[in-house]
Design a protein around this motif. Structure first.
Motif, mmCIF file in Angstrom:
data_model
loop_
_atom_site.group_PDB
_atom_site.id
_atom_site.type_symbol
_atom_site.label_atom_id
_atom_site.label_comp_id
_atom_site.label_asym_id
_atom_site.label_seq_id
_atom_site.Cartn_x
_atom_site.Cartn_y
_atom_site.Cartn_z
ATOM 1 N N ASN A 54 -14.294 6.501 59.538
ATOM 2 C CA ASN A 54 -15.083 7.590 60.131
ATOM 3 C C ASN A 54 -14.415 8.028 61.428
ATOM 4 O O ASN A 54 -13.705 7.235 62.038
ATOM 5 C CB ASN A 54 -16.500 7.085 60.441
ATOM 6 C CG ASN A 54 -16.477 5.770 61.219
ATOM 7 O OD1 ASN A 54 -16.221 4.716 60.631
ATOM 8 N ND2 ASN A 54 -16.698 5.835 62.518
ATOM 9 N N SER A 64 -20.530 5.186 59.938
ATOM 10 C CA SER A 64 -19.545 4.663 58.980
ATOM 11 C C SER A 64 -19.810 5.203 57.573
ATOM 12 O O SER A 64 -20.954 5.464 57.209
ATOM 13 C CB SER A 64 -19.595 3.136 58.956
ATOM 14 O OG SER A 64 -19.199 2.606 60.192
ATOM 15 N N HIS A 80 -22.719 4.227 69.458
ATOM 16 C CA HIS A 80 -21.814 3.979 68.350
ATOM 17 C C HIS A 80 -22.584 4.338 67.101
ATOM 18 O O HIS A 80 -23.796 4.365 67.117
ATOM 19 C CB HIS A 80 -21.433 2.499 68.350
ATOM 20 C CG HIS A 80 -20.062 2.247 67.805
ATOM 21 N ND1 HIS A 80 -18.932 2.470 68.530
ATOM 22 C CD2 HIS A 80 -19.636 1.804 66.597
ATOM 23 C CE1 HIS A 80 -17.870 2.151 67.804
ATOM 24 N NE2 HIS A 80 -18.274 1.751 66.619
ATOM 25 N N SER A 130 -13.355 1.128 59.998
ATOM 26 C CA SER A 130 -14.197 1.977 59.170
ATOM 27 C C SER A 130 -13.612 3.396 59.158
ATOM 28 O O SER A 130 -13.061 3.849 60.161
ATOM 29 C CB SER A 130 -15.629 1.978 59.706
ATOM 30 O OG SER A 130 -15.646 2.240 61.097
HETATM 31 MG MG MG Z 1 -16.286 1.256 62.938
#
Ligand code: MG
Ligand code: TXA
Length: 320
Positions: free
Chosen positions: A135, A141, A225, A133
């Motif tokens: 980010n 994301s 996360h 992703s």
């Molecule tokens: Mg990710």
């Protein structure tokens, strides 16, 4: 910004073949793509994201038949063909051609056949492409091109704007690397039940809070996360949240007749459609994160279908 027009895609393919990184639209979230077989290009992905090298990448290929270019095919893949192209990633035994940077040195590789037409066209021209992703490591994301620009900035000079992502949460990850079992490593747009009925076998769900020594299995499973800077507190679907003093946003799964005072209300979906809520989640978290709030109080979804993935992302975003 590049467009999904053929001349821009040809330019992006040239850049990727030359070892550059390009942010790409997918149907799940935007990815940061690099030639999956070029270690120097892969190193740029890790550097741009600030991603630890122990966290392996997903390899994307244009067609199901191309999985055989990077992984040992498993007979169970035939049963999953209906999910591709689409938001399903499988973990298989790797082939030696795959660089250690992709797999974090392990003997398995994660592979996906994405559905976004611009990304598929790019894969036909310059695949296979590894893409996490797009980010900074640990942050929310991106689901539109502007998210990539805003959070990676100069670290990602090329972005293909393919519009908002259709699913808005990352792919479902299914581990098929052991012939005798199937394990769900990350819930996503394709629910476990759909995979179980296609495979005709139960799928083991790997514990969400993996002990530290197991965290490497899918580092995306680390508790913290997808986290905005603002604190998040969760409450059960339908419950009446107690709003603490301060600047508080109330993030709801659907519209309610009445809401408690003391908080500004934001809806993930007017009607409570979990697919719509999943599509909206990351953009809304980013938007709320810019407001300098003291707290986001977020309502969990019903724990079924894509609601499982939605809740997984909310819980990780709330973990501190
Ligand atoms: Mg990710
Ligand atoms: O929808 C998606 O999957 C998006 C788009 C861009 O395709 N990609 C994505 O990548 O979410 P990323 O890097 O943010 O998450 C990939 C996850 C990580 O948690 C990683 O640990 C896990 O896949 N993974 C990759 N290779 C693996 C392997 N060989 N074994 C177990 N887990 C693996």
């Amino acid at each position: 910004m590049l467009s999904p027009a053929p001349e821009d895609l040809a330019r992006a393919a040239d850049l990727l073949r030359a070892g550059e990184i390009v942010a790409v639209p997918t149907e799940t979230v935007y990815g940061l793509a690099a030639d999956a077989l070029n270690p120097a290009a892969l190193a740029k992905v890790f550097a741009a994201k600030g991603r630890p090298l122990v966290d392996p990448l997903i390899v994307h290929v244009a067609d199901v038949a191309d999985i055989a270019r990077v992984a040992q095919v498993d007979p169970r893949l035939a049963r999953l063909a209906a999910f591709w192209p689409g938001p399903l990633t499988v973990v298989l035994r790797r082939l030696p051609v795959v660089p250690d940077l992709v797999t974090a040195g392990r003997d398995t590789v994660a592979v996906r056949v994405p559905a976004h037409p611009a990304f598929r066209a790019l894969l036909r021209a310059a695949g296979p492409l590894a893409a996490p992703s797009a980010n900074p490591f640990g942050y929310v994301s991106p689901t539109i091109a502007a998210h990539v620009r805003d959070s990676l900035g100069e670290r990602c000079p090329w972005i293909i704007d393919g519009g908002p992502c259709a699913h808005g949460v990352e792919s479902t990850i299914l581990d098929l690397s052991e012939p005798s079992c199937a394990r769900l490593l990350r819930p996503g747009p394709i629910p476990r039940e759909a995979l179980e009925s296609a495979l005709g076998t139960p799928i083991e769900v790997v514990l969400r809070s993996a002990p530290a020594d197991q965290a490497q299995l899918a580092p995306g499973m680390l508790d913290r996360h997808y986290s905005p800077r603002t604190s998040i507190r969760l409450f059960a679907r339908g419950a009446e949240p107690i709003i603490p003093p301060g600047r508080v946003a109330l993030l709801l799964q659907s519209r309610r007749a009445t809401t408690p005072g003391g908080a500004e209300v934001f809806l993930l979906s007017e009607s409570g459609d979990p697919a719509e809520a999943a599509r909206a989640l990351f953009a809304l978290l980013r938007q709320l994160d810019r407001r300098g709030l003291d707290l986001i109080m977020a309502e969990l979804a019903d724990e079924s279908g894509v609601g499982v993935a939605l809740n997984d992302r909310l819980r990780r975003a709330a973990a501190r």
